[in-house]
Structures are given as C-alpha cells and as structure tokens.
Design an enzyme around this catalytic site. Sequence first.
Site, short mmCIF file in Angstrom:
data_model
loop_
_atom_site.label_atom_id
_atom_site.label_comp_id
_atom_site.label_asym_id
_atom_site.label_seq_id
_atom_site.Cartn_x
_atom_site.Cartn_y
_atom_site.Cartn_z
CG ASP A 61 49.95 4.44 46.65
OD1 ASP A 61 49.90 3.21 46.84
OD2 ASP A 61 48.96 5.14 46.40
CB THR A 63 45.90 2.99 43.23
OG1 THR A 63 46.05 1.61 42.91
CG2 THR A 63 44.55 3.49 42.73
CD GLU A 69 32.33 -0.90 47.01
OE1 GLU A 69 31.82 0.12 47.51
OE2 GLU A 69 32.07 -2.05 47.38
CE LYS A 82 32.83 -5.57 46.13
NZ LYS A 82 32.24 -4.56 45.22
NE ARG A 100 47.41 -9.72 47.13
CZ ARG A 100 47.27 -9.52 45.83
NH1 ARG A 100 47.58 -8.35 45.32
NH2 ARG A 100 46.82 -10.49 45.05
CE LYS A 147 51.20 1.38 50.67
NZ LYS A 147 50.29 2.38 50.05
CG ASP A 188 46.89 8.97 45.64
OD1 ASP A 188 47.42 7.94 46.09
OD2 ASP A 188 45.82 8.97 45.03
CG ASN A 233 46.66 3.98 51.30
OD1 ASN A 233 46.72 5.11 50.82
ND2 ASN A 233 46.64 2.89 50.55
CG ASP A 234 49.96 6.38 49.95
OD1 ASP A 234 50.25 5.18 50.00
OD2 ASP A 234 49.26 6.89 49.05
#
Length: 1125
Positions: free
Chosen positions: A385, A387, A476, A540, A706, A712, A732, A735-736
């Site tokens: 990953d 970030t 954010e 956004k 994306r 993944k 980390d 989502n991983d």
Amino acid sequence: MVWSCLVWSCLIVSFTVLSPLVLYGRVSSCLVCVTLFSSVFPNQTNAIKTSKYNVFTFLPLNLFEQFQRIANAYFLILLLLQLIPAISSLSWFTTVVPLVLVLSVTAAKDATDDIVSINILLVRLPCKGFLLLMFSRLLSSPHPLLSFSSPPSFLYSSTPPLRETNLKVKQALTVTGDMGDNIQKLAAFNGEVRCEPPNNRLDRFTGTLNNAGQKYSLDNNRILLRGCTLRNTDWCFGLVLFGGPETKLMKNCGKTTFKRTSVDRLMNVLVLCIFGFLAVMCTILAIGNRIWEQRWGSDFTAFLPREDGVNASFSAFLTFWSYIIILNTVVPISLYVSMEVIRLGNSFYIDWDRNMYHAHSDTPAEARTTTLNEELGQIKYIFSDKTGTLTQNIMTFNKCSINGKSYGEKHKTVDWSFNPLADQRFSFHDHSLVEAVKLESPEVHTFFRLLSLCHTVMAEEKREGELLYQAQSPDEGALVTAARNFGFVFRSRTPESVTVVEMGKQRCYDLLAILDFNNVRKRMSVIVRSPEGKLCLYCKGADTIIYERLHQSCSKLMDITTEHLNEYAGEGLRTLALACKDLDEKYFKEWQQRHHVASTALEDREQKLDLLYEEIEKDLMLLGATAIEDKLQDGVPQTIEQLSQADIKIWVKSQGCFKKIKNHLKKKNHITLKRQAIWGAYALDGSMELLFLRVACLCKTVICCRVTPLQKAQVVELVKKYKQAVTLAIGDGANDVSMIKAAHIGVGISGQEGMQAVLSSDYSFAQFRYLERLLLVHGRWSYLRMCKFLSYFFYKNFTFTFVHLWYAFFCGFSAQTVYDEWFITLYNLVYTALPVLGMSLFDQDVNDMWSFQHPKLYVPGQLNQYFSKTAFFKCALHSVYSSVVLFFIPYAAMYDTVRSDGKDIADYQSFALLTQTCLVFTLGLDMSYWTAVNQLFVWGSLTMYFAVTFAMYSNGMYLAAPASFPFIGTARNSLNQPNVWLTILLTSILCVLPVVAYRFLLIQLRPTINNKVGPLSNHTLLGQAKAAPLPPKRRAKIRRSSTRRSGYAFSHAQGYGDLVTSTRFLRRPAIVPSSGFTLLGRTTGFSPMGRSAGYSPTGHAQNNRPRDVEATSLQMYSTAQTLGL
C-alpha cells in the site's frame, strides 16, 4: 430476507458494560438488567465462546486432530503391530516413548494457543429490549441509538481493540432523540424495526424504524457495534438487535485460512514418497526372506524349529510387517514437532530484535504466527500500500490551483496575524494567495468556502476561539485547517446546519444533504442553502471522476488545471479536484423526496442512492485543485533499492499514482498502470488477466492506481495463480486487509489508521524500513536454518535405517535389529535432538550486516536451492554411502578379531555397540556459526551417549531387569580396545571425506554467492576490516516530471455524510464571538504537523523526524566501516 422485531418498552435499573478486556476473555464488571414484558421476551444468553476445546473435549478432539497426520497415524498402527509377538522383534517402548513425547508436546502447544485465544463472555442481555449504557464502556452487543446525554445528539465511539486513533461519530434516531432519559416516554414508545439478518459486514447496516405511520432510516451511523466504546456522553439508551454469536463481531470471527509454507507442501510430498520407499524396501526384504527360507531355512530347524503351519511364504508375510516395524525410523515422527520448535525460536528472534523496535511509538516487531518464518526467505513479489505504509500519513497542505492559477511556490512563510482564529502552527509559503483572499476574489472565496463546508469534520470548542477538529481522515483535517487559516473558519455544525466564520463574519448554512464518499464514487458532495437563500452543491473528489461531470464550458480551465495536477504529481502530492453547481429550488425539492424514499428502502438501498447522486452531480463548474504532501517514511528509498537488488519485485497498489516512490526506484523498466473502475474490471477478467500479468511482469516495478480493496486482493491472487511465486502484502489500513489475507505472507504496519491490518497480518512492525531486515536477515536465516535442519534430519534417519537394510543380508532376513533396543529408543530423543536443534536456532552463514551489504544472498531462497526434491535425493544418496561405510567398515574390523588378551570380540553385541558408536560420531554438524550453546549441545550429547551406554550395560541394570538390559559388560569390554577407537576414527573420516572433497571442487569450479561472501564475512569478524568492500556510493538525486495524476487526497470511510444531516436535535448553538473578527488569541487543539501544515488524527503535535531517528541498516554499516569494526 427481512428480519422483523417489535420494539417493546423496558426499564433498565442499572447497567455497567464490560471493560475493554472483554475481547481477551476477562470480565471485570457486572451487568444488571431488569426488563418488562419478560414473558414475551425472556432473557437469553449473550454468551460467546471462541475456544476450540473444553476440559472434557480436549483430549479426544486433540488426539483426533493429531492422528489425522499421516506420520502419527502410521506410528499408532506400528504400535499395534508391535503387540503381535509373531512379527515384532522390538519392544513396545521403542515406539511408545517417542510417540507419547510428540503427542504431548503438540497437545501442550495446542492447549496454550487455545487458552490464549479464549474469549468467553457470559452476560445476560434482554432480547430485543432497551439498554442504558454508561460513559466510556465497551459494548457487549450491537444496538441502534435511541437517545443519550450529549446535547447535540452526536455521540463519539472508538474501537480500543483496534487502537484506532480517530473517533467515529454516531447519532440517535430522530423520533427518539426528544425522549432523552424520560423513562415514562421510553416505556410508552411502540414501534417496529425491520432490518437485515445477522451478517459480517462491519461497514454496512440496512434497516428501518416504523412508528406512528412514519418510516425512519437505520444505517451504520446509528448502530453501535459490539466492542466499541462510548466517549462524549454520560449515558445513552439503545435497542438490542443481535446478541451472542449473531453480533457482527462474532460473524467476523470465522475460521482464518490456514497458510502453509512451500516447505510444508514439499514435506507432504516427500513423506508420501518415503512411505512408498519403505514399502518397497520391506517387500524386497520379504522376498529375500522367502528365498532364504526355501534354500537354507531347513538347515536351521534343528535349533530354530518352525511353528506348525508356517511355511516360507507365510514367513515372508510376517517378515514384511516385521521390517515395517524395524525400519520405522525412515518415517520422521518427530519431524513436525521439531519444525514447530524451530519456528517458535525464530519467531522469538523477530520479537526480540531491537533493530526493529520503533522508539517513537514504542512499537516492537511482532511475529503473530510461528508457521511461516522460512517463507520470509523466499519472497519474490511484494505488494505494498502507499499511504501510511510507505508514507507517514501526516498530511500537509502545500499547494493549490484556483481558477487556473497555481499557488504555493516557495517564498517567505505567511504571517497569519490578520486572522485571530488561524492555527499558528499551519505554514504556507505564498503571500499572493493571502492577497487574493483579502481582495475578495470570488473564485478564491468560493474555493475556500467549499473546503469549509464540504467535509464531515466535527469541531469542538470548549472555550471561545479554541477549536479542536476531529476528522476521520488526515486529508480532511488538513483541508479544513487550510480553509481556517485563509479566513474561512469551520466553527460548528448541527445535523441541519454548518456554521462558518467567513472573513470575520459568522454565517450559518442550512445543510440539506450530504452525498457521501465511498471507494466507488471517489468523491463527496454537500448541498447547502446560504443565508441569502441560494441553493448550491459543492463537490470534491478524484480529478478523473470530477472531470467526467464538468460542464462543457470548463474545458479550457480543465486543461490548465490538468497541467498543474501533472506538476503536483511529479512532486508526489495527493490531489483533489473541486467543483460546484447552483441548484434549482423546484428540482431539488422533487429530488429530495426521491432521496428520502431511497434512503428508507430495505432492498438495494445503496444502488438507488448512487443513481440519485449521479443524477444531481452533473454539469459542475470547476473551481480548482488542492495538493497535499504525505512525506515518505525514513529509509523507504533505501529499503526499496535493497529489496530490488535482492531480485524482489515490488508492486505498489493504492487509490492513486505514486510518482514520488517511482522516482526513488531508479530502474529503467517502470510502468504506471492507471486503471479506472471499468478498465480494472476488464483487466482482471478471465480473458484479460493473463495478458495484464504478462505486461506487468515485463517491468521492474508496477504501480497500480485507483484500485479498490477487492482489486488489490485480485492482483495478489493473479500472481499466485500464474507465477507460482511466494508473495508478501504489506499495508496499514482496513482497506489492505483483503490483500494481506490473500498473500502468502501478510505484514501489517501499526500506524495512524488503527490496528485492522495488524490484526489480520502474520507479522507487524511500525515502519516500512523494517521490512528489509525482516526479509534479508530473519527470513533468510530462518529459511537457511530450516533447510539445513531438514537435510540433517533426513540424513541421520536414513543413515540409521539403511544400516538395518544391509544387516538383513547377513542375518537371513530374520528382522533382527543391528542396534540395541535402548539405542533405537533414545537415538532421536536424546543423542541427536539437541545438536540439530542448536544448529537450527543459532546457525548463520553471514551476519546481518553482510546480509544487507550483499542482497543477492537472498536469491537462492527464491529458487529453492537449499532444499528441494533434488536436494532430498542427494541427501538420500549421501545416506546410502554413509550407511555402507558405517556397516561394512565395523563389520570388516570385527571379523575374526580378538582382544589384546586373546579373548573373542567378534560377537553380535560388540558389533552393535561399535556400529552405533560410529554412527553417533559420524553425524557431525555442518555448522557455519559456532556458539557456546552449540558446543554444549554437541559435546553434551556425546557425553550423554557414553554415560547412558555405560549405565545401561552395567551389571546393576542387568540384575534389575535381565530381559530389558541384555548387553551386560559390552561397553567396558569393547571400548577399552585400541582397534575399536581406530575403527571409529576411520569410519568418521571415510564418511566425511567425500563430502569435503565434493564441496571443495564445487567452490573452485562453480562458486555461489554464499561461497564468495562467506570467507569475507569471517575475515571481517576476525578483525580484518581490509577485506570488507566499500559501502555503495550514493546516487545523485534526479528530479523528474510526471504526466500522470497523483494520488487523490480522500481516504475517509463511507457513511459520515448521512450522519450529520439526519436529525434536528443539535441543541447546542455555535459560540458567537463578541465582535465580528476580534482577536481571540492563539488557538489550540488541532495540531498540524510537518514542514508546511498537517493533520494528525490523534490531535497531538509531532515532528516529521524525531530527534532520535533510528539509523537505517546502510547507515549502521557505514558507521561500522568508519570505526573499523
């Protein structure tokens, strides 16, 4: 399927929920519930049990599981055969002792693991009743909120077991929020909840509450799940929906896929081959027995009479089973338990490694599994990953593009004295943007107004002017802080409004709808009504997503903004595109009605909402873009370069392109695979996946943009399916998790995003740079030690067994053993166990520093060069040769031999003692790294052998049990003869000499990287620093431009939008400053970090680089060379 339950009133006298220790099986407080209507809803147990065994089922279940292993079942059958006198030539204890020891050690390990994992919760809860929950307690069941003490009806919850740093905002139902703690109103409340059945989806809940003819939507933001902790409330009322095993927490506690190493899979094949080979040997010996009985057996019937009905064929049948018993040592009964002990020891090395301890966060490395250590030495592909894994996940607002103009070039730091509400820790370096704000540029004001309105951040203002922002993502937080400093201060919010101080004037916007973010939409929008009554949509999201929804008139501005985005991408910044749209009042009212219908639907709710969002998010007007910096962690470039030199392929998978990492890789063949959702679906389709894999494998590094969490995992599965290579996934965040579970090895980084990835991983640590040491040092050592252990284990067992094979040709295939029975029993347990264990735990061909200096040492593990089917075959051939030497040299030396006093020494017992003594001396260890423990194990085992031998062959033991100790006086009569010791020396030399000669020729003719590096490492350890190579030269930094998009800075979870707009019960108004834009002093609370300005979910100030930064491995090596170590 829809589950329905009537909501009946109930009264809770008192409630103290379990402490956070409940997740680890401890109960620290009690729960008292008194419910009404108990006849309709009687109390039911909320008990949870995660243990596999109990006191009564442990022994039968554990034995059943252990005997499912082929080797254990084989030895059980062997024990039964030994109870038959006609075929057994060995005593029963030769099999019982090792079998019981192996079963006991494995059972102890299983019991310990089960005790550690126990999570038993015995709590009585009212089924489908009201509960009163107290402050800061861990919930024991999921339930929807009805009301609570916090005035704004916003409730913060956290998940301590996951160590998540951000608080999650929960909200009470609209229809129940007014009731507060009024017991009479709660008791009089009647309604019906219709919801989904129990499932394991932690991020989604679908249900409705029907009351007085009205339907209210229930989603994940109104549900408190088991395991969360309440924060900013003294009490709250809730409705129990699911309990015990029906909770989402327990639904996620299914059986984890058991990961097996390539060594384990190879061992299964080899054990089956060994069984086949054993059957072949026993068949050959049985045939030999039949031939011998037919030709010469009748000559011995005078003193070896045959039993009635026993002929040559039946004798051969019995001999077959007898040799199955005698040659049982060829099947490794203690192999698996020995492997587990070795893996456990190597896991402790990882846990104890101070070089993998992160002092700043007080986080050590942790081996969360003990079964995959050697797999760390065979990694070919790493899926990482971006970030939080490669970066620090601390965001700083650096640049922005507004109406075609880029801001953020390096100049003098901006002075924020004009804004008393500014966060003084925020820094920006372009005064022109401040001037544009002061000149009231419409585009600039709209830009920052969007940033102050379009978010789900929660603001706390305990004292006037002291703002503390709680954001679910650092992106954010950084954007809202930037708007705050430029004069658009987000002050407070209610479910129906957002209060912003714009250039000193407080304005309250009606919050009509939030079109929330998710991984598919990759954007979020808000619909607000200004104080002047103007309806506007602010949006956004990812630049490619926003561009598809822009009005045609924005084409020129889009081209200019794209150039700025490409420039930001070249610097590795995370970007968002911003757009807005004015709405028609009539159209919006009609759309709002359809939105309410879709939000209360029980079937396909998300799909219906997505269609409505797509409808209104069209013809947007582009405002500009933001660029946020997320700096690399320390040592990431060096780690990637080292792993690349070890021939490890690194694939970076994230929600955006990562140009900054690619610039550090410095390889020629790079590719950036930018995949939209539609393109990704085609690329991972069955007809296209092989082509996609071929293209990707032509490159040194692959960066997938994306990608969703599912994609993944699909990429990992694709590589595992076609490349047959060992994979590692590192991440980390939540989502991983799917990627980590899909890979052979999963590594979790305990960073800013909590512990979801760590809890699903096999290994965990705090920084990406520790991956280098995990693989190149611990992984390579573990694989090398395991391979040497297996080779040595098979060699000593095969050599031991093949001596019986040769002896069969000299004993008439009578199934007589060549060794003493006690030697057979203690051979693997006492005489050879500790030396091989010491080698498997302490051996290392080169030290850790040289492992970093020569990453190519890692390559043999990827190619399975240390242990494979070929290596196993060579080991078997070596055992055949050694067994020939061990049998025929002592046989020739003892043939017609007499003692120095003229007495005969050529007897069976003396020959057995000599053969087994030669065997113990011959099994020398191939050690590269001798320690005091190794020396103790080797010489201690030899001492133990002679001590036990002299004791068992003594007169006292014979007198105590004559049948069990028949070798009386053999040791003292044989081992005092010089020719016996000469035979032992000759046998040992002949066994070792061919191996030494073969290795010498191999090193001279075909040296490997280990042969080249090993001597240099030894010289360095001896103090000859001149033999050490110079450290690699540092490469000059290369600045590269990018033509691709950077990662979009939008990483928070789905569901916060509906939360903040769903009720009208925020009763606490925003604090109004005494006069417009008066000086309120320096604010505290929200803590930007880093060089520019940043956001940390913890809200604590941190430095990007602490004072005591740990040196990387290359820096440690350079320091050592400078000091002449």
